[in-house]
Design a protein around this motif. Structure first.
Motif, PDB file in Angstrom:
ATOM      1  N   ASP A 171      99.598  67.393   1.361  1.00 24.46           N
ATOM      2  CA  ASP A 171     100.049  68.793   1.308  1.00 24.46           C
ATOM      3  C   ASP A 171     101.166  69.069   2.316  1.00 24.46           C
ATOM      4  OD1 ASP A 171     100.153  71.350   0.406  1.00 24.46           O
ATOM      5  OD2 ASP A 171      98.335  72.038   1.427  1.00 24.46           O
ATOM      6  N   THR A 172     102.106  68.131   2.415  1.00 21.17           N
ATOM      7  CA  THR A 172     103.153  68.277   3.441  1.00 21.17           C
ATOM      8  C   THR A 172     104.308  69.167   3.011  1.00 21.17           C
ATOM      9  OG1 THR A 172     104.186  66.246   2.639  1.00 21.17           O
ATOM     10  CG2 THR A 172     102.605  66.045   4.452  1.00 21.17           C
ATOM     11  N   SER A 186     101.919  62.636  -0.991  1.00 19.48           N
ATOM     12  CA  SER A 186     102.567  63.422   0.064  1.00 19.48           C
ATOM     13  C   SER A 186     102.314  64.913  -0.125  1.00 19.48           C
ATOM     14  CB  SER A 186     104.076  63.164   0.058  1.00 19.48           C
ATOM     15  OG  SER A 186     104.340  61.816   0.387  1.00 19.48           O
ATOM     16  N   TYR A 187     102.143  65.317  -1.404  1.00 21.97           N
ATOM     17  CA  TYR A 187     102.091  66.744  -1.685  1.00 21.97           C
ATOM     18  C   TYR A 187     100.692  67.157  -2.130  1.00 21.97           C
ATOM     19  CZ  TYR A 187     107.023  65.549  -1.703  1.00 21.97           C
ATOM     20  OH  TYR A 187     108.248  65.057  -1.371  1.00 21.97           O
ATOM     21  N   HIS A 188     100.569  68.386  -2.622  1.00 20.36           N
ATOM     22  CA  HIS A 188      99.256  68.946  -2.898  1.00 20.36           C
ATOM     23  C   HIS A 188      98.859  68.765  -4.368  1.00 20.36           C
ATOM     24  CE1 HIS A 188     102.308  72.075  -3.561  1.00 20.36           C
ATOM     25  NE2 HIS A 188     101.542  72.440  -4.596  1.00 20.36           N
ATOM     26  N   ASN A 214     106.730  61.223   2.646  1.00 15.99           N
ATOM     27  CA  ASN A 214     105.853  61.556   3.761  1.00 15.99           C
ATOM     28  C   ASN A 214     104.637  60.634   3.822  1.00 15.99           C
ATOM     29  OD1 ASN A 214     107.560  63.620   4.470  1.00 15.99           O
ATOM     30  ND2 ASN A 214     106.440  65.198   3.346  1.00 15.99           N
ATOM     31  N   ALA A 215     104.040  60.336   2.679  1.00 16.05           N
ATOM     32  CA  ALA A 215     102.911  59.402   2.660  1.00 16.05           C
ATOM     33  C   ALA A 215     103.374  58.001   3.024  1.00 16.05           C
ATOM     34  CB  ALA A 215     102.244  59.396   1.282  1.00 16.05           C
ATOM     35  N   PHE A 216     104.582  57.619   2.526  1.00 15.19           N
ATOM     36  CA  PHE A 216     105.152  56.308   2.826  1.00 15.19           C
ATOM     37  C   PHE A 216     105.349  56.154   4.337  1.00 15.19           C
ATOM     38  CE2 PHE A 216     109.114  53.900   3.533  1.00 15.19           C
ATOM     39  CZ  PHE A 216     108.754  52.668   3.003  1.00 15.19           C
ATOM     40  N   ASP A 217     105.981  57.162   4.985  1.00 16.48           N
ATOM     41  CA  ASP A 217     106.216  57.085   6.431  1.00 16.48           C
ATOM     42  C   ASP A 217     104.889  57.084   7.200  1.00 16.48           C
ATOM     43  OD1 ASP A 217     108.902  57.090   5.920  1.00 16.48           O
ATOM     44  OD2 ASP A 217     109.139  59.266   6.206  1.00 16.48           O
ATOM     45  N   PHE A 218     103.938  57.896   6.755  1.00 12.15           N
ATOM     46  CA  PHE A 218     102.636  57.970   7.413  1.00 12.15           C
ATOM     47  C   PHE A 218     101.936  56.608   7.398  1.00 12.15           C
ATOM     48  CE2 PHE A 218      98.039  58.523   7.164  1.00 12.15           C
ATOM     49  CZ  PHE A 218      97.773  59.304   8.292  1.00 12.15           C
ATOM     50  N   LEU A 219     101.983  55.920   6.279  1.00 11.13           N
ATOM     51  CA  LEU A 219     101.308  54.622   6.165  1.00 11.13           C
ATOM     52  C   LEU A 219     102.023  53.546   6.980  1.00 11.13           C
ATOM     53  CD1 LEU A 219     100.340  54.648   2.389  1.00 11.13           C
ATOM     54  CD2 LEU A 219      98.774  54.756   4.332  1.00 11.13           C
ATOM     55  N   LEU A 220     103.368  53.607   7.010  1.00 13.19           N
ATOM     56  CA  LEU A 220     104.086  52.633   7.837  1.00 13.19           C
ATOM     57  C   LEU A 220     103.655  52.746   9.296  1.00 13.19           C
ATOM     58  CD1 LEU A 220     107.749  52.682   6.447  1.00 13.19           C
ATOM     59  CD2 LEU A 220     106.002  50.927   6.126  1.00 13.19           C
ATOM     60  N   HIS A 267      99.060  68.778  11.876  1.00  6.95           N
ATOM     61  CA  HIS A 267      98.572  68.546  10.504  1.00  6.95           C
ATOM     62  C   HIS A 267      98.478  67.042  10.225  1.00  6.95           C
ATOM     63  CE1 HIS A 267      97.890  69.218   6.267  1.00  6.95           C
ATOM     64  NE2 HIS A 267      98.947  68.449   5.963  1.00  6.95           N
ATOM     65  N   TYR A 268      99.498  66.280  10.647  1.00  7.17           N
ATOM     66  CA  TYR A 268      99.467  64.831  10.436  1.00  7.17           C
ATOM     67  C   TYR A 268      98.327  64.183  11.221  1.00  7.17           C
ATOM     68  CZ  TYR A 268     103.805  64.592   7.776  1.00  7.17           C
ATOM     69  OH  TYR A 268     104.748  64.709   6.793  1.00  7.17           O
ATOM     70  N   ALA A 269      98.068  64.702  12.399  1.00  2.00           N
ATOM     71  CA  ALA A 269      96.970  64.153  13.205  1.00  2.00           C
ATOM     72  C   ALA A 269      95.626  64.405  12.518  1.00  2.00           C
ATOM     73  CB  ALA A 269      96.977  64.773  14.599  1.00  2.00           C
ATOM     74  N   ARG A 270      95.479  65.613  11.947  1.00  2.00           N
ATOM     75  CA  ARG A 270      94.229  65.915  11.237  1.00  2.00           C
ATOM     76  C   ARG A 270      94.039  64.989  10.027  1.00  2.00           C
ATOM     77  NH1 ARG A 270      95.727  71.334  12.535  1.00  2.00           N
ATOM     78  NH2 ARG A 270      96.780  71.531  10.505  1.00  2.00           N
ATOM     79  N   ILE A 271      95.150  64.726   9.345  1.00  2.00           N
ATOM     80  CA  ILE A 271      95.067  63.818   8.183  1.00  2.00           C
ATOM     81  C   ILE A 271      94.619  62.429   8.630  1.00  2.00           C
ATOM     82  CG2 ILE A 271      96.423  62.619   6.421  1.00  2.00           C
ATOM     83  CD1 ILE A 271      98.134  65.149   6.210  1.00  2.00           C
ATOM     84  N   ARG A 272      95.185  61.990   9.757  1.00  2.00           N
ATOM     85  CA  ARG A 272      94.834  60.658  10.258  1.00  2.00           C
ATOM     86  C   ARG A 272      93.352  60.579  10.583  1.00  2.00           C
ATOM     87  NH1 ARG A 272      94.013  57.368  14.414  1.00  2.00           N
ATOM     88  NH2 ARG A 272      95.229  55.438  14.599  1.00  2.00           N
ATOM     89  N   ASN A 273      92.840  61.596  11.278  1.00  2.00           N
ATOM     90  CA  ASN A 273      91.417  61.593  11.651  1.00  2.00           C
ATOM     91  C   ASN A 273      90.522  61.668  10.416  1.00  2.00           C
ATOM     92  OD1 ASN A 273      92.118  61.499  14.363  1.00  2.00           O
ATOM     93  ND2 ASN A 273      92.104  63.733  14.591  1.00  2.00           N
ATOM     94  N   LEU A 274      90.954  62.463   9.451  1.00  2.00           N
ATOM     95  CA  LEU A 274      90.162  62.610   8.224  1.00  2.00           C
ATOM     96  C   LEU A 274      90.065  61.281   7.474  1.00  2.00           C
ATOM     97  CD1 LEU A 274      88.707  64.389   6.140  1.00  2.00           C
ATOM     98  CD2 LEU A 274      90.947  64.825   5.093  1.00  2.00           C
ATOM     99  N   LEU A 275      91.195  60.605   7.325  1.00  2.00           N
ATOM    100  CA  LEU A 275      91.185  59.337   6.599  1.00  2.00           C
ATOM    101  C   LEU A 275      90.367  58.286   7.347  1.00  2.00           C
ATOM    102  CD1 LEU A 275      94.886  59.112   5.370  1.00  2.00           C
ATOM    103  CD2 LEU A 275      92.862  59.749   4.055  1.00  2.00           C
ATOM    104  N   GLU A 276      90.466  58.294   8.666  1.00  2.00           N
ATOM    105  CA  GLU A 276      89.714  57.323   9.460  1.00  2.00           C
ATOM    106  C   GLU A 276      88.211  57.527   9.264  1.00  2.00           C
ATOM    107  OE1 GLU A 276      89.550  55.608  14.039  1.00  2.00           O
ATOM    108  OE2 GLU A 276      90.398  57.597  13.640  1.00  2.00           O
TER     109      GLU A 276
END
Length: 747
Positions: A53-54, A18-20, A88-94, A62-71
């Motif tokens: 880095d949340t 979740s963090y940096h 934050n990482a947990f919620d993002f993955l859910l 920022h979350y959208a950029r992370i999603r595109n980057l991982l994809e």
């Protein structure tokens, strides 16, 4: 659910923080992962570590950029597992796992305010909840500082900080009547520090999670303790391991390292094929009481007041406490050494005497071992010779016991003629542990075959390993004598039978041959008497002759006559079995007898049997120029002729490619015996035929081509008539060698 695969295959694991990077909490989690997950059989896992880095960026963009980057990054990478740290990482993955990483299992850690409802209906997810120990820490505070009147709880106003404050309030409800609990407002870092430094005696600060202040100014967790609590007028406790510094006393803290370790332990189960649904989320056991000794000492808190299982940091070094067991062990050792020295003095004297006696015994038994007439050995179960004496080496043609030990690393292959016969020894050792009187053929160093009798037993060496030991005796000569006795007894039996049969057959045979001769004279000769008797009978003799010729009667008579002569030859051979007199023996040169036999046989040719002595190469190796023997010259010459003809007939049945048929004739003297060897390079014979080849009436030739008496009569002439010996050595496809031994002439 991703299927488990073998650990040696390349497997990819995504670690989503979740963090940096560089944040001590994150660094400690990663260390726990590397220490626990990347060990056999998963040491070759490929880790892909991503930081959201949340703490510093938490906008929707920022979350959208992370999603595109991982994809984009993991489009062509097949993941075996995803490790997630913090909320934050947990919620993002859910929210995004099923689209970005469909079917990939998730193992999480560091999730605050976790409840099973959060993952209800979500497949392929489990992990370690971050359950703070605020209640246990406050209980410890009140026990260590019973005069405490108020507790000031500090958390930031980010998502995690708010979740922590909610949980702490719920956990500390039982203390509302025992102590006043105040929660910080959304202040600047400077304002918060000022608030802490304004607290009065009887107050305690409890640090939760703090990263950013009201104005968005953030600090690392490592610096928070220094900024807020350094030189604090009141005791400071904490709930996170990385805050335990710069005067903070401690508490039951959450450790990023332990979170990483426990998450990795769950991950190993998933990688091994265990279903996430069968692994419950871990909610307890990840926290530990940790205190700083210097801070405890500063506020006069006794060690006895902290929980027994606590870890104490920075405790002053005490040699006695640190090396308690070493100190008392040293005292014990010195005491024991004094006693031991006394005992050793007595033992050394006894040992010296025992060694002297042992040396005498060693010399005694080494002499027995080295000078024994029997071959003595020790071998491993696998067949390596471990020890052997000189007699053992001599039996098998080795120069020394050392050569035996060096060469014979597998007695089954290198010593036994038939390797499977060693199974008899192994079976006996396994079942009863001993073997007696085992007679077996073995190979010498030079390839010679010897018969030995073996006695052996199973025992153990000085290391307790099972070995075999025993003795062997060379019984080759005994076996040869037994064979000679058996053959001699056969000859004696056949001799008696032959004599009786010959006399019984000879009389009617003489009558048959005589009658045939008379018929041939009366029917095949135009004598006056034959013509006269024919005319008296009213038949011209020429008519009788014509009839006999047209009906092949004369040929029949010739056949009867030839068969009679052949039978007479057999009878004479049978009679020779019963002849025992040696009164007609005279000294003759064995060399001359062989030369004369060669002169006779060189004229021999048999088209039907496909041999011609003129086409056979004959090599003479006469080591002795004139070996005199007392013999019947005709009989010995007949033996030589018989052996040469048999060898020639055998070579006539073999097809030669690179070489041709040949004889090697050898004459030498060995002590009191003259030795004649006749060796051919014919087809040889198998062991069964070799054993029976000297028996009367035994033949390998087709019907009508041999009587089976030639070699048996030769054997009888040599052994019974001339008191010698006759042996045959042969291998199928490698030729045959006859060895004849005759006593040398003594004047």
């Amino acid at each position: 659910m991703a299927l488990p695969v073998r650990a040696e295959e390349v497997r990819h694991v995504l670690v989503l923080h979740s963090y940096h990077s560089g944040m001590s909490w994150v660094t400690n989690i990663e260390k726990g992962i590397r220490d626990t997950l990347l060990v056999p059989p998963y040491k070759d896992l490929v880790l892909h570590i991503e930081y959201m880095d949340t703490k510093r960026h938490h906008s929707a963009e920022h979350y959208a950029r992370i999603r595109n980057l991982l994809e984009a990054k993991f489009k062509n990478i097949s993941l075996s597992l995803i490790l997630s740290s913090d909320n934050n990482a947990f919620d993002f993955l859910l929210e995004n796992r099923d689209e970005l990483f469909p079917g990939v299992p998730i193992v999480f850690c560091g999730v605050n305010n976790f409840s099973d409802d959060q993952i209800k209906g979500v497949k392929g997810i489990t992990g370690v909840a971050e359950v703070m120990s605020s209640r246990e820490t406050v209980e410890s505070i009140l026990k260590q500082l019973p005069e405490t009147k108020s507790i000031y709880v500090v958390n930031d106003y980010l998502k995690t900080g708010r979740a922590w404050e909610t949980t702490i309030k719920r956990n500390l409800v039982p203390f509302k009547d025992r102590v006043s609990i105040e929660y910080n407002e959304n202040l600047t870092i400077a304002g918060l520090r000022e608030k802490i430094h304004s607290l009065k005696s009887g107050s305690v600060v409890l640090l939760g999670v703090y990263y950013s202040d009201r104005d968005g100014k953030y600090v690392t967790y490592e610096k928070l303790g220094s900024i807020l609590t350094k030189d604090s007028p009141v005791p400071v406790y904490c709930l996170l391991r990385f805050n335990l510094r710069d005067g903070v006393i401690g508490g039951k803290v959450i450790s990023g390292y332990h979170q990483g370790v426990m998450m990795s332990e769950v991950a190993r189960k998933v990688l091994a094929g265990e279903k996430t649904a069968d692994i419950p989320v871990i909610k307890i056991g990840a926290n530990a009481f940790i205190f700083d000794w210097q801070s405890l000492d500063k506020y006069g808190i006794s060690i006895e007041s902290i929980p027994e299982e606590s870890v104490i940091l920075n405790e002053p070094f005490s040699f006695y406490d640190e090396y308690f067991y070493l100190v008392w062990s040293t005292v014990f050792v010195f005491t024991a050494m004094i006693v031991l020295v006394i005992v050793l003095v007595k033992n050394v004297m006894a040992l010296h005497k025992a060694r002297r006696d042992l040396g005498h015994s060693e010399i005694k038994y080494r002499s027995i071992f080295d000078n024994a007439q029997e071959g003595i050995f020790q071998t491993s179960v696998e067949g390596r010779v471990l020890a052997a004496n000189s007699a053992f080496a001599a039996i098998f043609g080795y120069d020394s016991p050392e050569e035996v030990i060096e060469v014979l690393d597998n007695v089954g292959k290198k010593l036994y003629l038939n390797e499977v016969e060693r199974n008899t020894l192994l079976t006996a050792m396994q079942e009863i542990g001993t073997l007696s009187g085992f007679e077996v053929k073995m190979k010498c160093k030079g390839g010679e075959i010897v018969w030995i009798t073996m006695n052996a037993r199973k025992t153990t060496d000085q290391n307790g390993k099972v070995i075999f030991e025993g003795s062997v005796v060379d019984i080759t000569e005994r076996k040869l004598n037994e064979r000679r006795i058996i053959q001699s007894e056969k000859m004696m039996s056949v001799g008696g039978l032959a004599a009786g049969m010959a006399h019984e057959i000879n009389n009617p045979l003489a009558a048959i041959v005589g009658a045939v001769q008379n018929l041939q004279k009366r029917l095949g000769s135009e004598s006056k008497k034959n013509i006269l008797v024919a005319e008296e009978c009213g038949i011209p003799f020429s008519a009788i002759t014509e009839y006999l010729e047209r009906r092949d009667c004369l040929k029949f008579l010739d056949g009867i006559y030839e068969s009679g002569l052949r039978a007479a030859t057999i009878v004479r051979g049978m009679l020779s079995f019963s002849r025992k007199s040696g009164s007609d023996f005279e000294p003759h040169s064995l060399n001359s007898i062989v030369e004369n036999a060669l002169s006779l046989v060189m004229k021999d040719y048999d088209y039907n049997r496909n041999y011609d002595f003129k086409k056979i190469k004959i090599t003479k190796e006469f080591d002795s120029p004139n070996s005199l023997i007392n013999c019947d010259e005709v009989e010995i010459q007949q033996v030589v002729l018989n052996l040469l003809k048999n060898g020639a007939e055998a070579m006539g049945e073999k097809s030669y490619v690179d070489d041709g048929p040949c004889f090697v004739l050898r004459i030498r003297e060995n002590m009191s015996m003259a030795v004649l060897e006749i060796e051919d390079n014919g087809p040889g014979m198998d062991e069964e035929v070799r054993k029976r080849i000297l028996e009367p009436f035994y033949t390998t030739k087709s019907v009508g081509k041999g009587t089976g008496l030639g070699l048996s009569i030769s054997y009888f002439i040599i052994t019974r008539r001339h008191k010698g010996s006759m042996e045959v050595f042969s291998e199928l496809g490698k030729g045959t060698r006859f060895v004849v031994r005759l006593p040398l002439y003594k004047e």
